[in-house]
Design an enzyme around this catalytic site. Structure first.
Site, PDB file in Angstrom:
ATOM      1  N   LYS A 209      43.086  60.980  62.782  1.00  0.00           N
ATOM      2  CA  LYS A 209      43.484  59.641  62.332  1.00  0.00           C
ATOM      3  C   LYS A 209      44.483  59.071  63.318  1.00  0.00           C
ATOM      4  O   LYS A 209      45.392  59.778  63.758  1.00  0.00           O
ATOM      5  CB  LYS A 209      44.123  59.749  60.948  1.00  0.00           C
ATOM      6  CG  LYS A 209      45.143  58.642  60.627  1.00  0.00           C
ATOM      7  CD  LYS A 209      44.776  57.815  59.429  1.00  0.00           C
ATOM      8  CE  LYS A 209      45.718  56.654  59.179  1.00  0.00           C
ATOM      9  NZ  LYS A 209      46.570  56.817  58.013  1.00  0.00           N
ATOM     10  N   ASP A 342      43.538  54.935  49.254  1.00  0.00           N
ATOM     11  CA  ASP A 342      44.935  55.064  49.697  1.00  0.00           C
ATOM     12  C   ASP A 342      45.835  55.573  48.568  1.00  0.00           C
ATOM     13  O   ASP A 342      47.039  55.301  48.555  1.00  0.00           O
ATOM     14  CB  ASP A 342      45.477  53.750  50.278  1.00  0.00           C
ATOM     15  CG  ASP A 342      46.481  53.990  51.414  1.00  0.00           C
ATOM     16  OD1 ASP A 342      46.720  55.157  51.776  1.00  0.00           O
ATOM     17  OD2 ASP A 342      47.047  53.000  51.927  1.00  0.00           O
TER      18      ASP A 342
HETATM   19  N1  ARG Z   1      48.981  52.449  53.861  1.00  0.00           N
HETATM   20  C1  ARG Z   1      48.674  51.071  54.048  1.00  0.00           C
HETATM   21  C2  ARG Z   1      49.712  50.410  54.923  1.00  0.00           C
HETATM   22  O1  ARG Z   1      50.859  50.737  54.786  1.00  0.00           O
HETATM   23  C3  ARG Z   1      48.590  50.384  52.735  1.00  0.00           C
HETATM   24  C4  ARG Z   1      48.006  49.044  52.773  1.00  0.00           C
HETATM   25  C5  ARG Z   1      47.819  48.575  51.382  1.00  0.00           C
HETATM   26  N2  ARG Z   1      47.431  47.208  51.273  1.00  0.00           N
HETATM   27  C6  ARG Z   1      46.198  46.785  51.246  1.00  0.00           C
HETATM   28  N3  ARG Z   1      45.995  45.518  51.030  1.00  0.00           N
HETATM   29  N4  ARG Z   1      45.210  47.563  51.400  1.00  0.00           N
HETATM   30  O2  ARG Z   1      49.395  49.585  55.717  1.00  0.00           O
END
Ligand code: ARG
Length: 432
Positions: A209, A342
């Site tokens: 990643k 996530d």
């Molecule tokens: N881990 C991701 C970041 O910090 C989360 C993003 C969450 N937001 C979204 N709209 N998917 O960028």
């Protein structure tokens, strides 16, 4: 209550498994309805014969012979489908620990937390996950503990520390300069990133990643800004692919997403701000998008309460709606989209809430289910082994009380979970 049930089921299985090592463990599951996720057909009155950790036979109850001594599980009032796959989680992250509080958490503490979140994830019906980013290889340790039968959890593919530029989303930017601290996956320059890929492979990562743009949860990064040059991304992908690993790139901003696709990544995570060219590039390069279209709800509703930085909340207010619109357009254009939540940014075990969002933003319930089964299995390199109920596949299956094709939110309340032939949760069969 739920936790207790999972543990009891797990340890009973261990005891039974341990005392009858020489003997096959055979289970027959009677499915009132079985969803064939490939065709979308709901088949009635099916039997699934499970021997040890794999499916031995599946078909019409009238045609399948039940082996002598098999344990029967009666799910005749339920709908059975393959165990779900989440292609983007962080099992070693606790969603309630954010911002400066996270500095007080050791990586060892995170890994121990992972033994809890793994159980929550499995009990929610996710029998396989891809864990994208963990410090100090806590994810490798967790995966190995699960595989060795010490921890109840899903099958895990893990990345180890995410690769990132100095000061980027995959660095840690909370401390001032005199602490001279950077995250484990930080590297700058083509040879330095190749070295990081090699290091992650050395310490037993399954996938690579890297962060191609800024992010929501990181301090001091901009969503639109590309991180790593094209040359660095090319080097990461070339090195990883040469060593036989796939590559996942975190990307919110359009330029970084396009560069990652041009570099040949296997998946773009988040994929928030897509223009027409980005969508075309994904189509031409067969790039999978893993779009976490539920998590925005949690960040905006609960983020302040659980200590997320105000900067992160501001970035989420900007990007959440755009990402959902990108999801709709990419799906309409025919881009391959795989389920990834996530979880870790939001509480583990609530992964299934994303299904209803995927349907709201343009998928049919079947498409959303395929994104978390057959299609996710292909991205993870587990085709014909996971995400499907067929002879020779892992005996990873779940059941829900209603019809998920009618109401995909049924998948928020999974009532039966078997992984590798072991029952981890059973609130549906009436078996003891
Ligand atoms: N881990 C991701 C970041 O910090 C989360 C993003 C969450 N937001 C979204 N709209 N998917 O960028």
């Amino acid at each position: 209550m739920l936790k207790a049930r999972i543990r009891i089921a797990f340890f009973i299985t261990l005891l039974v498994g341990g005392s009858a090592l020489a003997q096959d463990r055979v289970t027959v599951i009677r499915a009132g309805q079985l969803l064939d996720v490939t065709s979308g057909n709901l088949l009635s009155d099916q039997l699934i014969v499970v021997r040890n950790d794999v499916i031995e036979a599946v078909g019409d109850a009238s045609r399948i012979r039940i082996p002598n001594g098999a344990i029967e599980v009666d799910l005749s009032a339920a709908t059975v489908l393959p165990g779900l796959i989440d292609a983007h989680v962080h099992l070693t992250s606790d969603a309630t620990v954010n911002g400066y509080d996270s500095l007080a958490r050791s990586s060892i503490r995170d890994a121990i937390y992972g033994t809890y979140s793994a159980g929550q994830t499995l009990a929610a019906g996710f029998t396989t996950v891809r864990n994208l980013g963990a410090s100090q290889y806590g994810d490798v340790a967790l995966r190995d503990g699960i595989n060795d039968g010490e921890v109840a959890g899903p099958r895990m593919l893990v990345s180890g520390p995410s690769l990132g530029i100095t000061g980027g989303h995959c660095d840690s930017n909370l401390l001032p300069a005199e602490y001279d601290f950077n995250a484990g996956g930080v590297a700058d320059g083509p040879w330095a990133v190749r070295q990081k890929v090699r290091e992650n492979v050395k310490y037993a990562a399954d996938v690579i990643k890297f962060c191609a743009t800024g992010g929501v949860m990181s301090k001091g990064t901009t969503l639109g800004a590309q991180q790593f040059t094209q040359e660095e991304m090319n080097a990461i992908v070339d090195e990883a692919h040469a060593l036989g690993l796939k590559v996942a790139a975190h990307g919110h901003g359009t330029d970084g997403i396009k560069s990652a696709i041009r570099a040949g990544v296997d998946s773009v995570e988040h994929a928030s701000i897509l223009d027409e060219e980005a969508i075309q590039l994904a189509l031409e390069n067969n790039t999978t998008l893993v779009m976490d279209v539920y998590v925005s709800d949690y960040i905006l509703e609960t983020g302040a309460e659980v200590g997320m930085l105000e900067e992160s909340l501001a970035k989420e207010r900007e990007v959440g709606a755009i990402q959902r619109e990108s999801f709709r357009r990419a799906h309409e254009a025919g881009v391959n989209i795989v389920f990834g939540s996530d979880a870790g940014v939001y509480p583990h075990g609530l992964n299934g809430r994303q299904f209803a969002r995927m349907v709201e933003f343009g998928m049919t319930p079947l498409e959303a289910i395929q994104a978390a089964t057959v299609k996710a299995a292909v991205l993870l390199g587990l085709e014909n082994q996971a995400g499907i109920l067929s002879e020779g596949a892992y005996a990873d299956l779940i059941a829900v009380a209603g019809d998920p094709l009618d109401n995909v939110a049924e998948l928020e309340a999974v009532g039966f979970v078997m992984k590798g032939g072991e029952v981890f949760l059973d609130e549906l069969s009436g078996n003891d």
